[in-house]
Design a protein around this motif. Sequence first.
Motif, mmCIF file in Angstrom:
data_model
loop_
_atom_site.group_PDB
_atom_site.id
_atom_site.type_symbol
_atom_site.label_atom_id
_atom_site.label_comp_id
_atom_site.label_asym_id
_atom_site.label_seq_id
_atom_site.Cartn_x
_atom_site.Cartn_y
_atom_site.Cartn_z
ATOM 1 N N VAL A 53 0.876 -1.161 0.000
ATOM 2 C CA VAL A 53 0.000 0.000 0.000
ATOM 3 C C VAL A 53 0.920 1.220 0.000
ATOM 4 O O VAL A 53 1.865 1.304 0.778
ATOM 5 C CB VAL A 53 -0.966 0.016 1.204
ATOM 6 N N VAL A 54 0.644 2.146 -0.930
ATOM 7 C CA VAL A 54 1.537 3.291 -1.146
ATOM 8 C C VAL A 54 0.779 4.582 -0.855
ATOM 9 O O VAL A 54 -0.323 4.796 -1.347
ATOM 10 C CB VAL A 54 2.059 3.313 -2.595
ATOM 11 N N LEU A 55 1.392 5.445 -0.050
ATOM 12 C CA LEU A 55 0.776 6.718 0.318
ATOM 13 C C LEU A 55 1.608 7.876 -0.204
ATOM 14 O O LEU A 55 2.786 8.016 0.151
ATOM 15 C CB LEU A 55 0.682 6.845 1.839
ATOM 16 N N PHE A 56 1.017 8.708 -1.045
ATOM 17 C CA PHE A 56 1.616 9.978 -1.436
ATOM 18 C C PHE A 56 0.962 11.062 -0.583
ATOM 19 O O PHE A 56 -0.248 11.262 -0.658
ATOM 20 C CB PHE A 56 1.371 10.272 -2.918
ATOM 21 N N MET A 57 1.762 11.750 0.229
ATOM 22 C CA MET A 57 1.216 12.741 1.153
ATOM 23 C C MET A 57 1.821 14.113 0.862
ATOM 24 O O MET A 57 3.044 14.272 0.901
ATOM 25 C CB MET A 57 1.524 12.331 2.597
ATOM 26 N N SER A 58 0.952 15.087 0.575
ATOM 27 C CA SER A 58 1.453 16.416 0.245
ATOM 28 C C SER A 58 0.322 17.418 0.097
ATOM 29 O O SER A 58 -0.795 17.060 -0.257
ATOM 30 C CB SER A 58 2.240 16.377 -1.070
ATOM 31 N N SER A 59 0.631 18.701 0.342
ATOM 32 C CA SER A 59 -0.266 19.792 -0.026
ATOM 33 C C SER A 59 0.272 20.490 -1.271
ATOM 34 O O SER A 59 -0.259 21.509 -1.702
ATOM 35 C CB SER A 59 -0.371 20.813 1.122
ATOM 36 N N GLY A 60 1.339 19.914 -1.851
ATOM 37 C CA GLY A 60 1.952 20.466 -3.054
ATOM 38 C C GLY A 60 1.807 19.545 -4.246
ATOM 39 O O GLY A 60 0.844 18.781 -4.347
ATOM 40 N N ALA A 61 2.791 19.592 -5.150
ATOM 41 C CA ALA A 61 2.692 18.823 -6.398
ATOM 42 C C ALA A 61 3.994 18.131 -6.759
ATOM 43 O O ALA A 61 4.264 17.847 -7.924
ATOM 44 C CB ALA A 61 2.257 19.729 -7.538
ATOM 45 N N TYR A 62 4.843 17.850 -5.774
ATOM 46 C CA TYR A 62 6.090 17.093 -6.003
ATOM 47 C C TYR A 62 6.920 17.683 -7.139
ATOM 48 O O TYR A 62 7.500 16.959 -7.950
ATOM 49 C CB TYR A 62 5.783 15.624 -6.280
ATOM 50 N N ASP A 63 6.956 19.021 -7.208
ATOM 51 C CA ASP A 63 7.745 19.713 -8.233
ATOM 52 C C ASP A 63 7.390 19.237 -9.644
ATOM 53 O O ASP A 63 8.250 19.148 -10.525
ATOM 54 C CB ASP A 63 9.245 19.518 -7.974
ATOM 55 N N GLY A 64 6.113 18.914 -9.869
ATOM 56 C CA GLY A 64 5.648 18.522 -11.198
ATOM 57 C C GLY A 64 5.547 17.035 -11.438
ATOM 58 O O GLY A 64 5.060 16.608 -12.490
ATOM 59 N N PHE A 65 5.972 16.212 -10.477
ATOM 60 C CA PHE A 65 5.867 14.766 -10.640
ATOM 61 C C PHE A 65 4.398 14.347 -10.553
ATOM 62 O O PHE A 65 3.689 14.727 -9.632
ATOM 63 C CB PHE A 65 6.683 14.048 -9.563
ATOM 64 N N ASP A 66 3.939 13.557 -11.522
ATOM 65 C CA ASP A 66 2.534 13.140 -11.600
ATOM 66 C C ASP A 66 2.348 11.815 -10.859
ATOM 67 O O ASP A 66 2.517 10.734 -11.421
ATOM 68 C CB ASP A 66 2.111 13.002 -13.067
ATOM 69 N N ALA A 67 1.973 11.912 -9.578
ATOM 70 C CA ALA A 67 1.815 10.717 -8.744
ATOM 71 C C ALA A 67 0.676 9.842 -9.246
ATOM 72 O O ALA A 67 0.765 8.607 -9.198
ATOM 73 C CB ALA A 67 1.577 11.123 -7.293
#
Length: 455
Positions: A429-443
Amino acid sequence: MKIHFISIGGSVMHQLAIALKRKGYQITGSDDEIFEPAKTALEEEGILPKEVGWDEKNIQPGLDAVILGMHAKADNPELLKAKELNLPIYSFPEYIFKESKNKTRVVVGGSHGKTTTTAMIMHVLRQAGKDFDYLVGARLQGFDQSVNITDAPVIVCEGDEYPASAIEKRPKFHFLYPNIAVLTGIAWDHINVFPTFDFYLEQFVIFINKIETGGHLIYNETDATLKELVEKNRREDIHYHPYSVPQHSIKNGVTTVTIEGVETSLKVFGAHNLLNLHAAWLVTKQLGLEAQTFANAISTFAGAAKRLELMAKNDSTVFYRDFAHAPSKVKATIEAAKAQFPEKKLIGILELHTFSSLNEAFMNEYEGALDAADEAAVFYSKHALELKRMPELKKEAVKQGFAKENLNVINERKDLEDWLNKRDFENAVVLFMSSGAYDGFDAAAFSEKITTAAE
């Protein structure tokens, strides 16, 4: 009513402008930049400013109200003209209160869980066929606006503790005067706004004192800081309703909850969401709903956008994204995923993006936040630091703050992509956690690629 919006392109400002236009008010507005989706939304309603920029000629005698957005500065020429003409000037929350003086006002405050709790209340009321207005910090499934103002007898508001406008520095939730208030918990964040923890706590004491006489305070008694604050500042003229994690079970990745003897399965999971659910039940109970009605409705709640939102899955792997960025939110999200999928490997990717999370002095607040993850990476971009005009954040300081063995700290997008491409996502199980956008990386695209390739 003739109303002018200064900074009409803001994420909630344009929504309020549209809501009031639909109510029959005459709306004008201005801004120095308007991005999508606000631009198209305003254009479709016929209230997109003809020109970009500020012009004091927009401010004329006869305006019933001028609503000032956070984006506008104190020296804004339109604001100065409105002051000169002695026109009524409102911050966003002040105007919401003006429109809801005769309604039952529900206000959800707290450091975390505000959006989800508000969304749960809205979802249940909608499913129950109740008429209500609302203000929430995200677009929700089934609602075409995040703000709605009509003649409904009830308004449900997400009330945050950040400044109301450029000239009104007091927190937004101080202006809403709830009949029914919720406090979900207290965890110090945004140290650029609240430099000390005591100052932060004081904002919640003031909020409690804003509850209308005879009103209700629904609060999370499992939060020790909040519980102590409520007990120290107890009032005799309001009703108190403490809540905790309700009775529940987890089987095959599905959570089942029991509310006053009524059992139902859920689409959401995690102790924090069960707390949010319990708060939502106590609110809707005060508004006259029965437990069975609540259970039927909450069983179909799929979550607010980017709050443990499912991005992609197959038989082996599941990807979620979450708005979590503050220490307490990250810890709650990680622990929720671990409890829901105990047989799977947990991979957590956290982006540091806010002023607080990029501040080296704040790093120790994250200690233990990622401990439940089997593999974890913390990402932050140098570009984000530059935009916020913040000093360099050293990787060593991040590692020391989180205090997690084998934590990967990454500050280049390419390095993040390389780290992800080297992971084994089998039974994970994978969690992407952020209030941003990973410098343009499309999670989302990455998640879809991994789950599709494995099928």
